[in-house]
Scaffold this motif. Sequence first.
Motif, mmCIF file in Angstrom:
data_model
loop_
_atom_site.group_PDB
_atom_site.id
_atom_site.type_symbol
_atom_site.label_atom_id
_atom_site.label_comp_id
_atom_site.label_asym_id
_atom_site.label_seq_id
_atom_site.Cartn_x
_atom_site.Cartn_y
_atom_site.Cartn_z
ATOM 1 N N SER A 51 41.860 27.933 34.416
ATOM 2 C CA SER A 51 43.052 28.777 34.418
ATOM 3 C C SER A 51 43.305 29.337 35.811
ATOM 4 N N ARG A 52 44.468 29.950 35.960
ATOM 5 C CA ARG A 52 44.813 30.615 37.210
ATOM 6 C C ARG A 52 43.891 31.803 37.459
ATOM 7 N N ILE A 53 43.501 32.487 36.392
ATOM 8 C CA ILE A 53 42.633 33.661 36.533
ATOM 9 C C ILE A 53 41.267 33.265 37.084
ATOM 10 N N SER A 54 40.688 32.176 36.555
ATOM 11 C CA SER A 54 39.378 31.753 37.058
ATOM 12 C C SER A 54 39.481 31.282 38.505
ATOM 13 N N ALA A 55 40.592 30.620 38.857
ATOM 14 C CA ALA A 55 40.788 30.182 40.239
ATOM 15 C C ALA A 55 40.935 31.389 41.167
ATOM 16 N N ASP A 56 41.686 32.416 40.709
ATOM 17 C CA ASP A 56 41.861 33.617 41.525
ATOM 18 C C ASP A 56 40.531 34.344 41.726
ATOM 19 N N PHE A 57 39.705 34.400 40.680
ATOM 20 C CA PHE A 57 38.407 35.058 40.804
ATOM 21 C C PHE A 57 37.524 34.321 41.805
ATOM 22 N N GLU A 58 37.516 33.006 41.730
ATOM 23 C CA GLU A 58 36.696 32.225 42.660
ATOM 24 C C GLU A 58 37.185 32.389 44.092
ATOM 25 N N ASP A 59 38.505 32.405 44.288
ATOM 26 C CA ASP A 59 39.058 32.616 45.628
ATOM 27 C C ASP A 59 38.718 34.019 46.140
ATOM 28 N N LEU A 60 38.692 35.007 45.233
ATOM 29 C CA LEU A 60 38.359 36.373 45.626
ATOM 30 C C LEU A 60 36.916 36.449 46.116
ATOM 31 N N GLN A 61 36.000 35.823 45.400
ATOM 32 C CA GLN A 61 34.600 35.792 45.841
ATOM 33 C C GLN A 61 34.471 35.096 47.189
ATOM 34 N N TRP A 92 28.385 45.003 44.763
ATOM 35 C CA TRP A 92 29.472 44.205 45.335
ATOM 36 C C TRP A 92 30.585 45.161 45.726
ATOM 37 N N PRO A 93 30.424 45.894 46.824
ATOM 38 C CA PRO A 93 31.338 46.992 47.168
ATOM 39 C C PRO A 93 32.783 46.581 47.390
ATOM 40 N N ALA A 94 33.008 45.370 47.856
ATOM 41 C CA ALA A 94 34.390 44.910 48.061
ATOM 42 C C ALA A 94 34.938 44.246 46.806
ATOM 43 N N LEU A 95 34.092 43.516 46.093
ATOM 44 C CA LEU A 95 34.563 42.745 44.942
ATOM 45 C C LEU A 95 34.927 43.619 43.745
ATOM 46 N N ILE A 96 34.102 44.613 43.429
ATOM 47 C CA ILE A 96 34.321 45.413 42.222
ATOM 48 C C ILE A 96 35.722 46.040 42.208
ATOM 49 N N PRO A 97 36.136 46.740 43.270
ATOM 50 C CA PRO A 97 37.502 47.301 43.227
ATOM 51 C C PRO A 97 38.587 46.225 43.249
ATOM 52 N N ALA A 98 38.334 45.119 43.949
ATOM 53 C CA ALA A 98 39.337 44.051 44.015
ATOM 54 C C ALA A 98 39.517 43.371 42.671
ATOM 55 N N MET A 99 38.472 43.363 41.838
ATOM 56 C CA MET A 99 38.546 42.727 40.528
ATOM 57 C C MET A 99 39.411 43.504 39.536
ATOM 58 N N SER A 100 39.736 44.749 39.866
ATOM 59 C CA SER A 100 40.445 45.603 38.907
ATOM 60 C C SER A 100 41.800 45.032 38.501
ATOM 61 N N ARG A 101 42.360 44.161 39.340
ATOM 62 C CA ARG A 101 43.675 43.582 39.003
ATOM 63 C C ARG A 101 43.554 42.328 38.147
ATOM 64 N N LEU A 102 42.321 41.882 37.906
ATOM 65 C CA LEU A 102 42.115 40.692 37.083
ATOM 66 C C LEU A 102 41.575 41.095 35.708
ATOM 67 N N PRO A 103 42.002 40.433 34.642
ATOM 68 C CA PRO A 103 41.524 40.759 33.299
ATOM 69 C C PRO A 103 40.146 40.157 33.035
#
Length: 229
Positions: A51-61, A92-103
């Motif tokens: 899905s787009r969500i899994s792709a966005d999460f991988e790109d975020l990491q 994960w100080p940068a990832l945790i807040p950035a993940m807030s926009r993903l379900p």
Amino acid sequence: MLSPEMNDKLRALHSDAGSGLDGCAALLGMDHLVVSLSLGDQVTEQLWSSSRISADFEDLQFTLGEGPGPDALRTRRLVLEHDVAAVDAERWPALIPAMSRLPIQAVFCLPLSLGGITVGVLTGLRASPGHMSGQETDDALGLAAALTLQLLCDGRPPEDELHRAAVHQATGMLSVQLALPLSEALLRLRAYAYSHDRSIVEAAEDVVSRRLRLDDDDPEPESPKETRG
């Protein structure tokens, strides 16, 4: 023991990786699934996502250079977080807040490893907290083992088929322009994307098209110039 349904998926995976992975997310009790290939130095390349969500999460990491996927790749151990809200923000100080926009409320990462070789990571994502059941864990481990063998046999896909081909090309260009090792050039690109709240792929495409140079203090991509007929 693998479920009959996962046995069927692994047979399909052997003949066609793309179609074999279809439906695996639901079978593992996940909402999303992504498979990434290790390119060395803790850098991954997305091979397949449900899905787009899994792709966005991988790109975020990838952009931030931290998260359960990089941890699984580095340690060669399972990283199973059944409740993201309970994870220490300092982990994960940068990832945790950035993940807030993903379900995403639960993350499960399995390294694709054989002996001392790790070829990638299998990541499952859930929209709600919750542990994996025993059967889901067995099926996930079986899928990870099958993907590991397939990647070891098939090798890395051609450069032009890579999801982040522009990122790899931009990293090489920046390495030359800034006289930096490739690893540091990638860090510069990641830092720019993060500080400007941009996708690293979009930033890389600007570098490759020469709309963006990172040798300035705070560069902004130039607007494409009009061409005259």
